[in-house]
Scaffold this motif. Structure first.
Motif, PDB file in Angstrom:
ATOM      1  N   LEU A 153       0.817  -1.210   0.000  1.00 32.15           N
ATOM      2  CA  LEU A 153       0.000   0.000   0.000  1.00 32.15           C
ATOM      3  C   LEU A 153       0.854   1.266   0.000  1.00 32.15           C
ATOM      4  O   LEU A 153       0.444   2.305  -0.526  1.00 32.15           O
ATOM      5  CB  LEU A 153      -0.942  -0.007   1.216  1.00 32.15           C
ATOM      6  CG  LEU A 153      -2.022  -1.094   1.234  1.00 32.15           C
ATOM      7  CD1 LEU A 153      -2.790  -1.045   2.543  1.00 32.15           C
ATOM      8  CD2 LEU A 153      -2.966  -0.913   0.037  1.00 32.15           C
ATOM      9  N   THR A 154       2.051   1.174   0.620  1.00 36.17           N
ATOM     10  CA  THR A 154       2.910   2.359   0.732  1.00 36.17           C
ATOM     11  C   THR A 154       4.258   2.196   0.045  1.00 36.17           C
ATOM     12  O   THR A 154       4.993   3.168  -0.100  1.00 36.17           O
ATOM     13  CB  THR A 154       3.155   2.670   2.211  1.00 36.17           C
ATOM     14  OG1 THR A 154       3.690   1.522   2.860  1.00 36.17           O
ATOM     15  CG2 THR A 154       1.855   3.067   2.910  1.00 36.17           C
ATOM     16  N   HIS A 155       4.598   0.992  -0.361  1.00 35.94           N
ATOM     17  CA  HIS A 155       5.891   0.724  -0.992  1.00 35.94           C
ATOM     18  C   HIS A 155       5.645  -0.096  -2.253  1.00 35.94           C
ATOM     19  O   HIS A 155       5.591  -1.326  -2.207  1.00 35.94           O
ATOM     20  CB  HIS A 155       6.838  -0.031  -0.051  1.00 35.94           C
ATOM     21  CG  HIS A 155       7.071   0.660   1.260  1.00 35.94           C
ATOM     22  ND1 HIS A 155       6.209   0.546   2.350  1.00 35.94           N
ATOM     23  CD2 HIS A 155       8.072   1.490   1.660  1.00 35.94           C
ATOM     24  CE1 HIS A 155       6.662   1.248   3.358  1.00 35.94           C
ATOM     25  NE2 HIS A 155       7.806   1.859   2.973  1.00 35.94           N
ATOM     26  N   ARG A 156       5.512   0.615  -3.382  1.00 31.67           N
ATOM     27  CA  ARG A 156       5.177  -0.062  -4.636  1.00 31.67           C
ATOM     28  C   ARG A 156       6.412  -0.475  -5.420  1.00 31.67           C
ATOM     29  O   ARG A 156       6.298  -1.262  -6.357  1.00 31.67           O
ATOM     30  CB  ARG A 156       4.298   0.845  -5.500  1.00 31.67           C
ATOM     31  CG  ARG A 156       2.989   1.213  -4.780  1.00 31.67           C
ATOM     32  CD  ARG A 156       2.093   2.108  -5.602  1.00 31.67           C
ATOM     33  NE  ARG A 156       1.671   1.460  -6.827  1.00 31.67           N
ATOM     34  CZ  ARG A 156       0.843   2.043  -7.725  1.00 31.67           C
ATOM     35  NH1 ARG A 156       0.369   3.264  -7.480  1.00 31.67           N
ATOM     36  NH2 ARG A 156       0.494   1.408  -8.819  1.00 31.67           N
ATOM     37  N   ASP A 157       7.566   0.037  -5.019  1.00 31.93           N
ATOM     38  CA  ASP A 157       8.794  -0.382  -5.692  1.00 31.93           C
ATOM     39  C   ASP A 157       9.058  -1.859  -5.361  1.00 31.93           C
ATOM     40  O   ASP A 157       9.150  -2.220  -4.177  1.00 31.93           O
ATOM     41  CB  ASP A 157       9.968   0.480  -5.246  1.00 31.93           C
ATOM     42  CG  ASP A 157      11.265   0.027  -5.892  1.00 31.93           C
ATOM     43  OD1 ASP A 157      11.395   0.154  -7.115  1.00 31.93           O
ATOM     44  OD2 ASP A 157      12.130  -0.511  -5.147  1.00 31.93           O
ATOM     45  N   PRO A 158       9.168  -2.729  -6.359  1.00 30.99           N
ATOM     46  CA  PRO A 158       9.305  -4.173  -6.094  1.00 30.99           C
ATOM     47  C   PRO A 158      10.517  -4.526  -5.228  1.00 30.99           C
ATOM     48  O   PRO A 158      10.413  -5.328  -4.302  1.00 30.99           O
ATOM     49  CB  PRO A 158       9.415  -4.786  -7.487  1.00 30.99           C
ATOM     50  CG  PRO A 158       8.765  -3.790  -8.391  1.00 30.99           C
ATOM     51  CD  PRO A 158       9.065  -2.437  -7.813  1.00 30.99           C
ATOM     52  N   GLU A 159      11.685  -3.928  -5.520  1.00 28.19           N
ATOM     53  CA  GLU A 159      12.887  -4.285  -4.769  1.00 28.19           C
ATOM     54  C   GLU A 159      12.753  -3.848  -3.310  1.00 28.19           C
ATOM     55  O   GLU A 159      13.090  -4.608  -2.385  1.00 28.19           O
ATOM     56  CB  GLU A 159      14.105  -3.652  -5.416  1.00 28.19           C
ATOM     57  CG  GLU A 159      14.367  -4.180  -6.820  1.00 28.19           C
ATOM     58  CD  GLU A 159      15.561  -3.484  -7.475  1.00 28.19           C
ATOM     59  OE1 GLU A 159      16.063  -2.504  -6.880  1.00 28.19           O
ATOM     60  OE2 GLU A 159      15.976  -3.930  -8.558  1.00 28.19           O
ATOM     61  N   HIS A 160      12.289  -2.606  -3.114  1.00 30.31           N
ATOM     62  CA  HIS A 160      12.104  -2.127  -1.747  1.00 30.31           C
ATOM     63  C   HIS A 160      11.042  -2.943  -1.015  1.00 30.31           C
ATOM     64  O   HIS A 160      11.177  -3.268   0.178  1.00 30.31           O
ATOM     65  CB  HIS A 160      11.715  -0.648  -1.791  1.00 30.31           C
ATOM     66  CG  HIS A 160      11.761   0.017  -0.437  1.00 30.31           C
ATOM     67  ND1 HIS A 160      12.792  -0.156   0.463  1.00 30.31           N
ATOM     68  CD2 HIS A 160      10.862   0.862   0.182  1.00 30.31           C
ATOM     69  CE1 HIS A 160      12.555   0.531   1.552  1.00 30.31           C
ATOM     70  NE2 HIS A 160      11.376   1.171   1.412  1.00 30.31           N
ATOM     71  N   LEU A 161       9.961  -3.294  -1.724  1.00 29.32           N
ATOM     72  CA  LEU A 161       8.881  -4.089  -1.132  1.00 29.32           C
ATOM     73  C   LEU A 161       9.403  -5.457  -0.662  1.00 29.32           C
ATOM     74  O   LEU A 161       9.120  -5.900   0.458  1.00 29.32           O
ATOM     75  CB  LEU A 161       7.758  -4.273  -2.151  1.00 29.32           C
ATOM     76  CG  LEU A 161       6.636  -5.254  -1.747  1.00 29.32           C
ATOM     77  CD1 LEU A 161       5.881  -4.727  -0.545  1.00 29.32           C
ATOM     78  CD2 LEU A 161       5.692  -5.467  -2.938  1.00 29.32           C
TER      79      LEU A 161
END
Length: 840
Positions: free
Chosen positions: A677-685
């Motif tokens: 919901l708040t972290h859409r970047d795949p690597e960061h997620l």
């Protein structure tokens, strides 16, 4: 020391037995006989006590009270001299006797020597009575050789044997007569002390006797030994003092069976004190069985000894009367009989005698037959010569009456035998049978355990019973005293040994096995220290249930007797079946509850899986998740993509199956959705999700994950793999390849730092990407063969052109391969097809 004492007692018993045999052999030895019975209480004089009717002395006119002065014109002073003179003559000879009558006058009379033996029925009864005492005492000693009361009782019975056989014999002219009479006198001197000593320590010692370990034990023990020595030395001291006074004053001693009357009074005093001590203790015994046994012994001692003592002290002349002697000595038989009965009936002195019903029934039949034979003889004698006996119908009617009365009398006597000797066993059989029926009817495990552990010790008179059940490859205590170990090792050797003994064994019998099985020795020591004596194996033909641990008896140190072991074996067989039934019912109930809970969990888990996946315009997606159990650890879901309007598909495989895998699966599902919901970047997620799952604290809670999303512009896929197999790509040309692996593909939650990154895969119209969990290639055939990567590759090459068709074809192939066997692992399939031309 104890061994030497028992050996000495056996030597004393052997000597007494030989001495009694010598006395009997001498009395029954055929010799030239004049018919004179001498007075044993007239030392130094040959006083005629009685004359046998029809003998040579009777024909010669010799009367009671007269004195034999000479035989064959030789003056005699001792019985040995008389025996020597008589033995010179043959039976049938007539020789002269010199006799002094009561007034002092002398006369010579001819006496014909006859062939008679001197012993009669009275002496035979005294001998049988003496040996009855001896063999009862010997039986007690052999059953309880270490028990002090058993040792003293054997001495008492041995002294009774010598006194009855050697002292109550009719005095004769035998050369051994003086010797055996003296031995009988010695036995009489120590008889009262041994009698008192026995009843002071039977069935439990009186308080004046010190116990080891109490305060001042050495001093108290010395005083006790001094008092005991005084008790034994007092009768000989009284005898010596009486003889000394009589010699000094020149008076004649008043003798009764060779002993001064003072010693008889002392015997009466000793026995009165002994019987009083027994009566006092019998009322205060806590054990009812032991109290009843002591009461029986008290009854026999009181009514057996009192007539003999009263007669000897108050009417000593009756001891010299052949007709009255049976009535005086006869009641003595009550002493050994009541003691034997108390042993058989009430296990006195902790001696258990196993009586067989068949033996007692046979004896009962013999007794009834003898009674009927005597009755027939008496009836025939009474009716001989009457008109009733002359009737032709009399024998037939009489025989019918006998036949009709025989069986009721026999059954009546057997009923008495059962009530007197087998009442407790019958009550125990009935109680255990009722308990077994109650156990068989029970289906509640706790009720079965309560009945087995709570009621069994009460029925058998034990301190405790404990129950161990097989759980998690060990024996776990579910009931019993806390001093027993909570858990015991499940030793196959122990159960095999008990199975060879039909499920029951005494712990002591397992000790020889400890040398071959090291684990058995400590187990035996722990159970023995806790007071256990018997182990019972609970096993059915289907499974091993557990172990029953039983203590010893409350009122005795003896183990269970064979009849009790047989009853207990039957009860434990029923208990094993009852426990198995209740355990199966409990397991089935738990399984049903678990299945209901799993169905609820499966329903909840199914709702977490989206009914359809949206990968964005121009893409076709199909996915399926098939758990190996009710619930599983595989999942797929849809997340927001990294750029506007894009969507991402994530599928995962949690380490573990069933409930544990499902819990981690739901945790991973929620972690991904909440972070996306708040972290859409795949690597960061993925990095954040890795740290979150790692923080759950269990190193087994890792998740193999694959992340798929469309590249900007729709010309390919962006993907990241975290422990999942490489997805397959089937090009529109039919070629099938694997997507390249990213640099780091560690499952989420396995390490603190994952460092996940994305890879790009170009896609053309008609290209199809297949993501799968390892449950696909690990699926097993009935023979145990894995489905494998090569089969999956062939199915993808030949599969349907659309994602739903591809998924359906793979599932169909898996079903054909496994043929309905239980799934090895969860199966997840995700198929994504590019449905439009991609820009270069």
């Amino acid at each position: 020391m104890e061994l030497k004492r028992r050996t000495l007692l056996r030597v004393v018993g052997l000597v007494a037995f030989l001495l009694a045999g010598l006395s009997i052999a001498d009395m029954f030895r055929s010799r030239p006989y004049d018919g004179v019975v001498l007075e044993a209480d007239a030392p130094g004089r040959l006083i005629v006590r009685s004359v046998v009717p029809g003998s040579g002395a009777a024909d010669a006119g010799i009367r009671d009270g007269e004195q034999i002065i000479g035989i064959d014109r030789n003056v005699i002073r001792t019985t040995g001299e008389a025996a020597g003179l008589l033995n010179r003559h043959a039976v049938g000879r007539t020789i002269p006797y010199l006799v002094r009558d009561a007034e002092g006058g002398l006369r010579e009379v001819p006496v014909r020597l006859g062939p008679r033996r001197i012993a009669g029925l009275n002496y035979l009864y005294a001998c049988l009575l003496g040996f009855a005492f001896f063999f009862v005492g010997l039986f007690v000693l052999e059953r309880q050789p270490r028990r002090r009361s058993a040792q003293v009782f054997f001495i008492l019975c041995t002294l009774f044997l010598i006194f009855l056989v050697c002292r109550l014999r009719p005095a004769s002219y035998s050369q051994v007569d003086t010797f055996v009479l003296m031995m009988g006198m010695v036995a009489f001197l120590f008889l009262p002390a041994s009698f008192l000593h026995f009843f002071l320590i039977f069935p439990r010692p009186v308080r004046i006797r010190p116990e080891a370990g109490e305060a001042g034990y050495p001093v108290k023990r010395t005083l006790w030994l001094a008092a005991l020595s005084a008790i034994y030395l007092l009768p000989p001291a009284v005898l010596l003092a009486t003889y000394s006074i009589a010699r000094r004053e020149g008076t004649a001693l008043d003798l009764i069976s060779g002993a001064p009357i003072q010693n008889w009074w002392l015997l009466a005093a000793y026995m009165a004190i002994a019987l009083g001590a027994l009566a006092y203790k019998a009322r205060r015994l806590s054990n009812p069985r032991e109290r009843r046994g002591a009461g029986i012994v008290l009854f026999g001692s009181l009514f057996g000894l009192v007539p003999f003592l009263v007669t000897a002290v108050a009417f000593p002349s009756y001891l010299h009367t052949e007709k009255m002697l049976p009535f005086v000595v006869g009641p003595l038989i009550l002493v050994p009989l009541t003691f034997a009965y108390a042993i058989v009936r009430f296990q006195l002195l902790e001696i258990r005698v196993i009586l067989r019903k068949s033996l007692l029934y046979t004896l009962t039949t013999i007794v009834v037959t003898a009674l009927y034979a005597v009755g027939i003889a008496l009836f025939n004698a009474a009716t001989r010569g009457t008109s009733l006996a002359a009737s032709p119908f009399f024998p037939i009617v009489f025989a019918l009456v006998i036949v009709l009365l025989f069986e009721p009398l026999r059954k009546g006597l057997q009923t008495v035998v059962n009530r007197r000797f087998f009442a407790e066993r019958q009550r125990l059989e009935k109680a255990l049978e009722e308990m077994g029926d109650a156990l068989t009817a029970q289906v509640d495990l706790q009720a079965v355990v309560h009945d087995l552990v709570g009621k069994l010790p009460q029925l058998l008179g034990m301190h405790f019973a404990a129950l161990y059940l097989v759980r998690n490859q060990q024996l776990e205590r579910v009931a019993g005293p806390e001093r027993l170990p909570e858990r015991l090792p499940l030793l196959t050797e122990l159960h095999d040994k008990m199975a060879g003994r039909r499920g029951l064994t005494v712990i002591e019998e397992l000790e020889p096995m400890a040398a071959d099985f090291p684990e058995l020795g400590p187990l035996i020591d722990r159970l023995t220290d806790a007071g256990a004596q018997v182990l019972g194996d609970l096993t059915t033909p289907r499974r091993r249930i557990g172990l029953v641990v039983l203590s010893g008896k409350i009122d005795q140190t003896m183990p269970l007797d064979p009849s009790e072991l047989s009853l207990l074996r039957r009860l434990l067989d029923q208990a094993a079946v009852a426990l198995e039934t209740s355990m199966l019912l409990e397991e089935r109930t738990q399984q049903a509850e678990l299945e209901r809970e799993l169905e609820i969990a499966a329903s909840v888990q199914a709702r977490l899986l989206p009914p359809r996946l949206d990968f964005g315009p121009g893409w076709n997606v199909a996915a399926v998740c098939r758990p190996a159990r009710h619930v599983g650890g595989d999942f797929f879901t849809e997340l927001p993509g990294p750029h506007d309007g894009s969507r991402a598909v994530v599928y995962g495989d949690v380490a573990g199956k069933s409930v544990s895998g499902a819990l981690v699966m739901m945790a991973a599902h929620e972690v991904l959705h909440s972070l996306a919901l708040t972290h859409r970047d795949p690597e960061h997620l993925l990095n954040l999700a890795n740290r979150r799952l790692y923080g759950l604290g269990s190193r087994k809670s890792f998740v193999a994950l694959a992340y798929l999303t469309s590249a900007p512009g729709g010309n390919g896929l962006l993907y990241s793999l975290a422990g999942q197999p490489q997805p397959l790509v089937r090009r529109c040309s039919g070629e099938v390849t694997e997507l390249d692996l990213p640099p780091n593909r560690i499952p989420l939650g396995a390490l603190d730092n994952g460092s996940y990154c994305l890879r790009f895969a170009p896609m053309a119209c008609g290209d199809l990407v297949l993501g799968y969990s390892d449950g696909v290639i690990d699926a097993r055939s009935p023979g145990g063969e894995s489905f494998g990567f090569d089969r999956l590759l062939r199915v993808v090459e030949d599969g349907g052109s659309s994602p739903p068709g591809m998924v359906a074809r793979i599932l169909e192939s898996l079903d054909e391969f496994t043929q309905g066997t239980e799934p090895y692992d969860d199966v997840t399939l995700v198929a994504i097809e590019c449905g439009r031309e991609t820009s270069p």
